[in-house]
Scaffold this active site. Structure first.
Site, mmCIF file in Angstrom:
data_model
loop_
_atom_site.group_PDB
_atom_site.id
_atom_site.type_symbol
_atom_site.label_atom_id
_atom_site.label_comp_id
_atom_site.label_asym_id
_atom_site.label_seq_id
_atom_site.Cartn_x
_atom_site.Cartn_y
_atom_site.Cartn_z
ATOM 1 N N ARG A 124 -24.208 4.225 1.057
ATOM 2 C CA ARG A 124 -23.452 2.984 0.755
ATOM 3 C C ARG A 124 -22.536 3.138 -0.461
ATOM 4 O O ARG A 124 -22.204 2.164 -1.124
ATOM 5 C CB ARG A 124 -24.389 1.794 0.558
ATOM 6 C CG ARG A 124 -25.235 1.496 1.795
ATOM 7 C CD ARG A 124 -25.762 0.089 1.786
ATOM 8 N NE ARG A 124 -26.579 -0.150 2.968
ATOM 9 C CZ ARG A 124 -27.896 -0.007 3.004
ATOM 10 N NH1 ARG A 124 -28.556 0.359 1.919
ATOM 11 N NH2 ARG A 124 -28.551 -0.227 4.099
ATOM 12 N N LYS A 146 -7.512 3.641 -0.954
ATOM 13 C CA LYS A 146 -7.583 3.490 0.496
ATOM 14 C C LYS A 146 -8.161 4.765 1.096
ATOM 15 O O LYS A 146 -7.704 5.868 0.771
ATOM 16 C CB LYS A 146 -6.200 3.263 1.083
ATOM 17 C CG LYS A 146 -5.740 1.832 1.058
ATOM 18 C CD LYS A 146 -4.469 1.705 1.890
ATOM 19 C CE LYS A 146 -3.902 0.323 1.832
ATOM 20 N NZ LYS A 146 -2.603 0.243 2.537
ATOM 21 N N GLU A 188 7.425 9.518 0.910
ATOM 22 C CA GLU A 188 6.722 8.441 0.186
ATOM 23 C C GLU A 188 7.402 8.168 -1.165
ATOM 24 O O GLU A 188 7.394 7.033 -1.652
ATOM 25 C CB GLU A 188 5.243 8.805 -0.018
ATOM 26 C CG GLU A 188 4.419 8.879 1.267
ATOM 27 C CD GLU A 188 4.011 7.503 1.834
ATOM 28 O OE1 GLU A 188 4.422 6.458 1.299
ATOM 29 O OE2 GLU A 188 3.279 7.512 2.844
ATOM 30 N N LYS A 224 2.768 2.333 -8.384
ATOM 31 C CA LYS A 224 1.673 2.016 -7.457
ATOM 32 C C LYS A 224 0.466 1.454 -8.211
ATOM 33 O O LYS A 224 -0.206 0.535 -7.725
ATOM 34 C CB LYS A 224 1.280 3.263 -6.645
ATOM 35 C CG LYS A 224 0.173 2.950 -5.649
ATOM 36 C CD LYS A 224 -0.017 3.997 -4.590
ATOM 37 C CE LYS A 224 -1.116 3.525 -3.624
ATOM 38 N NZ LYS A 224 -1.367 4.461 -2.537
ATOM 39 N N GLU A 234 -5.102 -5.392 -0.784
ATOM 40 C CA GLU A 234 -3.965 -5.607 0.111
ATOM 41 C C GLU A 234 -3.983 -6.989 0.772
ATOM 42 O O GLU A 234 -3.879 -7.130 1.992
ATOM 43 C CB GLU A 234 -3.928 -4.504 1.183
ATOM 44 C CG GLU A 234 -2.546 -4.392 1.825
ATOM 45 C CD GLU A 234 -2.418 -3.228 2.785
ATOM 46 O OE1 GLU A 234 -2.434 -2.085 2.313
ATOM 47 O OE2 GLU A 234 -2.314 -3.475 3.983
ATOM 48 N N ARG A 238 0.445 -5.706 -2.221
ATOM 49 C CA ARG A 238 0.232 -4.298 -1.846
ATOM 50 C C ARG A 238 0.779 -3.973 -0.466
ATOM 51 O O ARG A 238 1.074 -2.816 -0.155
ATOM 52 C CB ARG A 238 -1.265 -3.950 -1.942
ATOM 53 C CG ARG A 238 -1.522 -2.478 -1.689
ATOM 54 C CD ARG A 238 -2.908 -2.026 -2.081
ATOM 55 N NE ARG A 238 -3.066 -0.620 -1.796
ATOM 56 C CZ ARG A 238 -4.110 0.101 -2.130
ATOM 57 N NH1 ARG A 238 -5.119 -0.458 -2.785
ATOM 58 N NH2 ARG A 238 -4.182 1.385 -1.830
ATOM 59 N N ASN A 242 3.573 -0.551 2.433
ATOM 60 C CA ASN A 242 3.625 -0.119 3.832
ATOM 61 C C ASN A 242 5.059 -0.031 4.360
ATOM 62 O O ASN A 242 5.263 0.105 5.571
ATOM 63 C CB ASN A 242 2.812 -1.078 4.709
ATOM 64 C CG ASN A 242 1.335 -1.046 4.349
ATOM 65 O OD1 ASN A 242 0.801 0.020 4.037
ATOM 66 N ND2 ASN A 242 0.682 -2.199 4.366
ATOM 67 N N HIS A 245 6.030 2.018 7.364
ATOM 68 C CA HIS A 245 4.783 2.511 7.957
ATOM 69 C C HIS A 245 4.463 1.905 9.327
ATOM 70 O O HIS A 245 3.740 2.528 10.103
ATOM 71 C CB HIS A 245 3.600 2.277 7.007
ATOM 72 C CG HIS A 245 3.532 3.285 5.897
ATOM 73 N ND1 HIS A 245 4.545 3.474 4.992
ATOM 74 C CD2 HIS A 245 2.559 4.187 5.563
ATOM 75 C CE1 HIS A 245 4.195 4.422 4.132
ATOM 76 N NE2 HIS A 245 3.004 4.881 4.463
ATOM 77 N N HIS A 249 3.747 4.731 11.655
ATOM 78 C CA HIS A 249 2.445 4.949 12.302
ATOM 79 C C HIS A 249 2.598 4.984 13.822
ATOM 80 O O HIS A 249 1.898 5.741 14.512
ATOM 81 C CB HIS A 249 1.458 3.847 11.909
ATOM 82 C CG HIS A 249 0.900 3.998 10.524
ATOM 83 N ND1 HIS A 249 0.112 3.047 9.923
ATOM 84 C CD2 HIS A 249 1.016 5.005 9.624
ATOM 85 C CE1 HIS A 249 -0.235 3.457 8.708
ATOM 86 N NE2 HIS A 249 0.309 4.632 8.499
ATOM 87 N N HIS A 261 2.755 12.645 8.775
ATOM 88 C CA HIS A 261 2.855 11.271 8.272
ATOM 89 C C HIS A 261 4.181 11.010 7.553
ATOM 90 O O HIS A 261 4.881 10.031 7.851
ATOM 91 C CB HIS A 261 1.678 11.003 7.335
ATOM 92 C CG HIS A 261 1.687 9.644 6.727
ATOM 93 N ND1 HIS A 261 1.521 8.498 7.463
ATOM 94 C CD2 HIS A 261 1.872 9.241 5.439
ATOM 95 C CE1 HIS A 261 1.590 7.446 6.662
ATOM 96 N NE2 HIS A 261 1.807 7.868 5.432
HETATM 97 N N1 GLY Z 1 -0.328 3.966 0.961
HETATM 98 C C1 GLY Z 1 -0.225 2.584 0.780
HETATM 99 C C2 GLY Z 1 -1.298 2.009 -0.079
HETATM 100 O O1 GLY Z 1 -2.048 2.740 -0.712
HETATM 101 O O2 GLY Z 1 -1.412 0.812 -0.136
#
Ligand code: GLY
Length: 356
Positions: A124, A146, A188, A224, A234, A238, A242, A245, A249, A261
């Site tokens: 956990r 993430k 990125e 960031k 998010e 946040r 994206n 993305h 994606h 990616h």
């Molecule tokens: N890669 C986008 C984020 O970390 O929110």
């Protein structure tokens, strides 16, 4: 090679620091010992990175007094799945890692996601340190907590938030990256420039990314870090990260993850910029400038897939909520906005952004 180390704090709970500079991998043991204390370190890496850096990292950790175990999985996004996750979890259990121990993710975005997710669910949750070795993981994925694996239905559909205990970004790793892997991270970085800072974007237009990657990484990480501090899970701001993305994606998924990616995000960014301009959502002409910048950094600005293929793939995106999906729309260089649209609108929006 060693040079000055920049430290960017990330004020999440728990807080941590991102160290950026040369010589950090050979010295990681001492630095991590100060942060983690004595413990068992399970280093997770892939078959590309292991021959390059695993011995260096394991030796540094052992010299600093860590008990060290190592696990290598096959490289590539196609392995970011349950099978690899299960292998890592069984390994951590066999090695008897406890809650006071630590997972060390050594590698690019796939490794950071896989090892981070394993750390988030094993017992956990155990601590995880990120040692990014690619530009993509340095400027983006190693920071912010993430973690995820891909499911058959789409990218990053199972995952968890786990802020790392530390991030050590050794910029010496970037010198030996193949050009297409470096370009993957450039996508990125360009994304970050479009999101927040025209002067950062301008660096990529004149080729400064290759000349001063440490500076660029520090600026991207600082931006960031601020976003993640304000919106760790998010729920709002946040989501801006994206940018590019949703379509990116979709391109990855349509290609069976053969398109990396960053390359997919670059095409996704160029497409959504053209859509924003064509649909009157942009406040100034941006599409050609963004596409030129991406191309200059060795990145694609379009895709062979049809709008129908992409809209279908994007409809399973995790940014969907009920019948709506939140897109990130570039308004001008350095300013973007969130726009919630019905999933049924994806097809005409993507169509508007595909090249002639
Ligand atoms: N890669 C986008 C984020 O970390 O929110």
């Amino acid at each position: 090679m060693s040079n000055s180390i920049q430290i960017i704090p990330v004020h999440t709970a728990p807080a941590y620091a991102v160290a950026i500079g040369g010589g950090l991998l050979p010295a990681c043991g001492q630095r991590l010992r100060e942060i983690l204390g004595p413990c068992h370190a399970a280093v997770i890496t892939d078959s590309t990175v292991a021959p390059l850096y695993l011995d260096t990292v394991a030796r540094s950790l052992e010299d600093a007094g860590f008990a060290v175990s190592t696990y290598v999985f096959p490289a590539g996004e196609a392995h970011k799945n349950f099978e690899t996750l299960s292998g890592i979890l069984e390994f951590l259990a066999e090695e008897r890692l406890t809650r006071s121990d630590c997972v060390v993710a050594l590698g690019g975005g796939v490794t950071g996601d896989m090892a981070g997710f394993a750390a988030a669910v094993y017992l956990r949750g155990v601590r995880c340190v990120q040692l990014p070795t690619t530009l993509l993981s340095a400027v983006d994925s190693s920071v912010g907590g993430k973690t995820a694996i891909d499911l058959k239905a789409g990218k990053n559909l199972a995952g968890a938030f786990l802020q790392p205990a530390a991030v050590l970004c050794d910029t010496d790793c970037l010198a030996t990256l193949p050009a297409h892997v470096f370009a993957d991270g450039a996508a990125e970085a360009v994304k970050t420039g479009v999101l927040c800072d025209e002067s950062l974007f301008a660096l990529f237009e004149d080729g400064s990314l290759t000349a001063a990657p440490g500076e660029v990484i520090a600026r991207c990480v600082a931006y960031k870090a601020g976003v993640v501090e304000r919106d760790e899970r998010e729920q709002g701001e946040r989501r801006l990260l994206n940018l590019g993305h949703t379509v990116g994606h979709a391109i990855e998924k349509c290609s069976g993850y053969a398109i990396p990616h960053g390359h997919a995000v670059a095409a996704g960014l160029a497409i959504i910029a053209r859509s924003a301009e064509a649909l009157g959502w942009a406040e100034e002409p941006i599409a050609a400038r963004i596409a030129d910048c991406l191309a200059k950094n060795g990145l694609p600005t379009g895709t062979e897939y049809t709008a129908a293929d992409l809209a279908h793939a994007a409809s399973a995106d995790k940014k969907r909520s009920g019948g709506d999906i939140t897109l990130v729309i570039p308004k001008k260089i350095g300013v973007c906005a969130l726009k919630k649209v019905p999933v049924g609108q994806l097809l005409p929006i993507i169509s508007a952004g595909l090249e002639g």
